[in-house]
Design an enzyme around this catalytic site. Sequence first.
Site, PDB file in Angstrom:
ATOM      1  CD1 TRP A   1      -1.797  -2.018   1.266  1.00  0.00           C
ATOM      2  CD2 TRP A   1      -3.178  -1.257   0.283  1.00  0.00           C
ATOM      3  NE1 TRP A   1      -2.546  -3.299   1.049  1.00  0.00           N
ATOM      4  CE2 TRP A   1      -3.592  -2.307   0.019  1.00  0.00           C
ATOM      5  CE3 TRP A   1      -3.719   0.004  -0.750  1.00  0.00           C
ATOM      6  CZ2 TRP A   1      -4.954  -2.682  -0.470  1.00  0.00           C
ATOM      7  CZ3 TRP A   1      -4.533  -0.566  -1.556  1.00  0.00           C
ATOM      8  CH2 TRP A   1      -5.326  -1.290  -1.234  1.00  0.00           C
ATOM      9  CD  GLU A   2       3.067   4.080   3.184  1.00  0.00           C
ATOM     10  OE1 GLU A   2       3.695   5.010   2.476  1.00  0.00           O
ATOM     11  OE2 GLU A   2       2.447   3.157   4.399  1.00  0.00           O
ATOM     12  N   GLY A   3       3.480   1.561  -1.475  1.00  0.00           N
ATOM     13  CA  GLY A   3       4.400   1.684  -3.399  1.00  0.00           C
ATOM     14  C   GLY A   3       6.257   2.117  -3.123  1.00  0.00           C
TER      15      GLY A   3
END
Length: 270
Positions: free
Chosen positions: A122-124
């Site tokens: 989700w942070e990438g």
Amino acid sequence: MKISAIAAFILASATSFAKTYPVTANALSCRSGPGTSYAVKKTYPKGHQVSISCQTSGTSVNGNSIWDKTSDGCYVADYYVKTGVNGYVTSKCGGGSSGGGSSSGSYCKKINSAGVNLIAQWEGFVASPKPDPIGLPTVGYGHLCQKKNCAEVKYKFPLSKTTAKQLLSDDLPKYTKCLAGYLNSKVKLNANQWAALTSWTFNVGCGNVKSSTLVKRLNNGENANTVASQELPKWRMAGGRVMQGLVNRRKAEIKLFKTASSQQAYPKCQ
């Protein structure tokens, strides 16, 4: 008593090298206490560099309840000061550490691979430092740069996904420490529950976690799965609007939270 020229030089040098942070608001009120109800003592213009002597909790401003005490002896909302992190950057006013920590110190400092992978997803991935959507320089999986060009990072740029995971692993104890510091010893969490809450803490910041209803309900002894299912979805907004990415991330955190695990992580790591 006159101060000597050498002493004056040392004092001036120490002041010039103090850590300062820029104001992002057009006119930031510095108040007599940590809240919007306190009297305004000074006003700082946008771009003004403030020196923070300590931090404390107070009135929540756009989801951030941290207030910074400046070298002028008054308080400003941390939301309007670009420190580069979402949580505490210095000691708490009145003593104590900025991150907390359980009294026993035996909670899991790091999280399981399921939690690490969730955060990374989700942070990438960012191979080299660049501004995130709100302009803060980041690298790896959500690492906020503390120095120019992320000089504090010990891994060579551009990062590989492997070194980015290692950097994330290095960062996580800061967030497990503050999370542990806000939960009482009556709360019992398994490895998946602990990982899910660490992901949430990593995303919203330690200050928001401290003042959250989620933490209060867990400390009150409510059923952990019920609390997570009801409270995590509330953390879905950024910039005053609902973000689908945050909605989806919260769903993933709840799914992990409710996945059974025989390994205990808080208050004792097993």
